[in-house]
Design a protein around this motif. Structure first.
Motif, PDB file in Angstrom:
ATOM      1  N   PRO A  52      42.652  30.766  38.872  1.00 57.18           N
ATOM      2  CA  PRO A  52      41.347  31.157  38.591  1.00 57.18           C
ATOM      3  C   PRO A  52      40.638  31.344  39.899  1.00 57.18           C
ATOM      4  CG  PRO A  52      42.180  28.980  37.579  1.00 57.18           C
ATOM      5  CD  PRO A  52      43.169  29.432  38.542  1.00 57.18           C
ATOM      6  N   ASP A  95      38.815  33.736  35.270  1.00 54.95           N
ATOM      7  CA  ASP A  95      37.904  32.678  35.023  1.00 54.95           C
ATOM      8  C   ASP A  95      38.705  31.320  34.979  1.00 54.95           C
ATOM      9  OD1 ASP A  95      39.388  32.187  32.600  1.00 54.95           O
ATOM     10  OD2 ASP A  95      37.915  33.097  31.374  1.00 54.95           O
ATOM     11  N   LYS A  96      37.921  30.083  34.927  1.00 53.68           N
ATOM     12  CA  LYS A  96      38.516  28.863  34.999  1.00 53.68           C
ATOM     13  C   LYS A  96      39.671  28.506  34.169  1.00 53.68           C
ATOM     14  CE  LYS A  96      35.588  28.025  38.304  1.00 53.68           C
ATOM     15  NZ  LYS A  96      36.116  28.031  39.886  1.00 53.68           N
ATOM     16  N   ASN A  97      39.641  29.252  33.083  1.00 51.71           N
ATOM     17  CA  ASN A  97      40.806  29.004  32.089  1.00 51.71           C
ATOM     18  C   ASN A  97      41.910  30.189  32.385  1.00 51.71           C
ATOM     19  OD1 ASN A  97      39.207  27.453  30.283  1.00 51.71           O
ATOM     20  ND2 ASN A  97      38.274  29.040  29.461  1.00 51.71           N
ATOM     21  N   GLY A  98      42.025  30.919  33.335  1.00 54.71           N
ATOM     22  CA  GLY A  98      42.970  31.782  33.774  1.00 54.71           C
ATOM     23  C   GLY A  98      42.902  32.984  32.985  1.00 54.71           C
ATOM     24  N   GLU A  99      41.883  33.245  32.377  1.00 54.79           N
ATOM     25  CA  GLU A  99      41.711  34.667  31.575  1.00 54.79           C
ATOM     26  C   GLU A  99      40.731  35.483  32.310  1.00 54.79           C
ATOM     27  OE1 GLU A  99      42.153  32.354  27.050  1.00 54.79           O
ATOM     28  OE2 GLU A  99      40.218  32.784  28.025  1.00 54.79           O
ATOM     29  N   LYS A 109      45.159  35.909  28.810  1.00 55.93           N
ATOM     30  CA  LYS A 109      45.431  34.919  29.739  1.00 55.93           C
ATOM     31  C   LYS A 109      46.504  34.901  30.713  1.00 55.93           C
ATOM     32  CE  LYS A 109      46.452  29.860  29.902  1.00 55.93           C
ATOM     33  NZ  LYS A 109      45.020  29.487  30.662  1.00 55.93           N
ATOM     34  N   GLY A 111      46.592  33.619  33.958  1.00 58.20           N
ATOM     35  CA  GLY A 111      46.883  32.196  35.035  1.00 58.20           C
ATOM     36  C   GLY A 111      48.427  32.004  34.716  1.00 58.20           C
TER      37      GLY A 111
END
Length: 257
Positions: A52, A95-99, A109, A111
């Protein structure tokens, strides 16, 4: 007079001996014999994975350039720290979700993947929208930091993911004469907290260390030698002595007025 000459000669000899002993710590990899130059094993290299807040340069090329233009022009501007100040970097932010969100393709995705794996995954999804797509993925903000007794301490953004500790020291202009080559510290952020490893640049074992190749956001710290600390202390004491001398002179002048 003779005693004075002997004292001067002893002092000069001491300076020469100090110079010789300090010079022994300056060369790197002193324990490598000429017969071993071609026998040193290579350190293991593990490709960095996407996390992320990484910034990725993602481009898609097809036989119809106008079709992929939407994706290639959708990258956002981001500020990264580079030598000489801040620079604008264009890319897709993870982003924080690895996307990352790609136009037409949607959320992907990435990440935990390497750039090679990310490229293959995006290509698999892109074939539904483009004809024979060719995908390129690379890090834009692969950053390492070198601080301490080096010529140019700073954070460096490098275009190549395969960077080793010697590359980083070279970017920073090499160690100063006061840098401790036998005790260089590597600080690395992991999922379990900070990991700290010591390097000895005088030892050829550095080449086979699992930490020889750096990861994103690694920090290298070069400690000052005892000579540098002693020099700094001497300078500080010199300033104090001068200040005390000025105060004594001022007090003497005042008492005589």
């Amino acid at each position: 007079m003779r005693r004075r000459n002997l004292w001067v000669m002893s002092l000069l000899a001491a300076f020469v001996m100090c110079g010789c002993s300090s010079n022994k710590t300056i060369p790197y990899f002193k324990n490598i014999s000429p017969s071993e130059y071609s026998k040193i094993a290579e350190a293991p290299y593990g490709e960095p994975t996407i996390k992320p807040d990484d910034i990725l340069d993602i481009s898609i090329q097809t036989v119809e350039p106008s079709a992929s233009a939407t994706v290639n022009e959708a990258a956002t501007d981001n500020t990264v720290v580079a030598p000489g100040g801040q620079q604008r970097a264009t890319g897709f932010v993870v982003d924080k979700n690895g996307e990352v969100e790609l136009p037409m393709i949607g959320f992907v995705k990435l990440g935990g993947l390497t750039t090679y794996e990310a490229r293959n995954l995006i290509r698999e999804k892109a074939v539904a929208f483009f004809v024979k797509p060719t995908v390129q993925v690379r890090f834009v903000n692969f950053k390492i930091t070198v601080i301490g007794e080096v010529a140019r301490p700073s954070s460096y953004t490098v275009p190549n993911e395969k960077v080793n500790i010697l590359d980083a020291i070279g970017l920073a202009g090499d160690l100063t004469i006061y840098g401790k080559r036998e005790n260089v510290l590597l600080i690395r952020e992991t999922a379990h907290g900070k990991e700290m490893v010591r390097f000895n640049l005088n030892d050829s074992k550095l080449f086979t260390s699992p930490y020889y190749y750096l990861k994103q956001n690694d920090i290298i710290y070069v400690e000052p030698s005892k000579g540098k600390i002693a020099s700094a202390d001497a300078s500080r004491f010199s300033v104090i002595a001068i200040f005390a001398s000025l105060l004594s002179t001022a007090a003497l002048i005042i008492t005589r007025l």
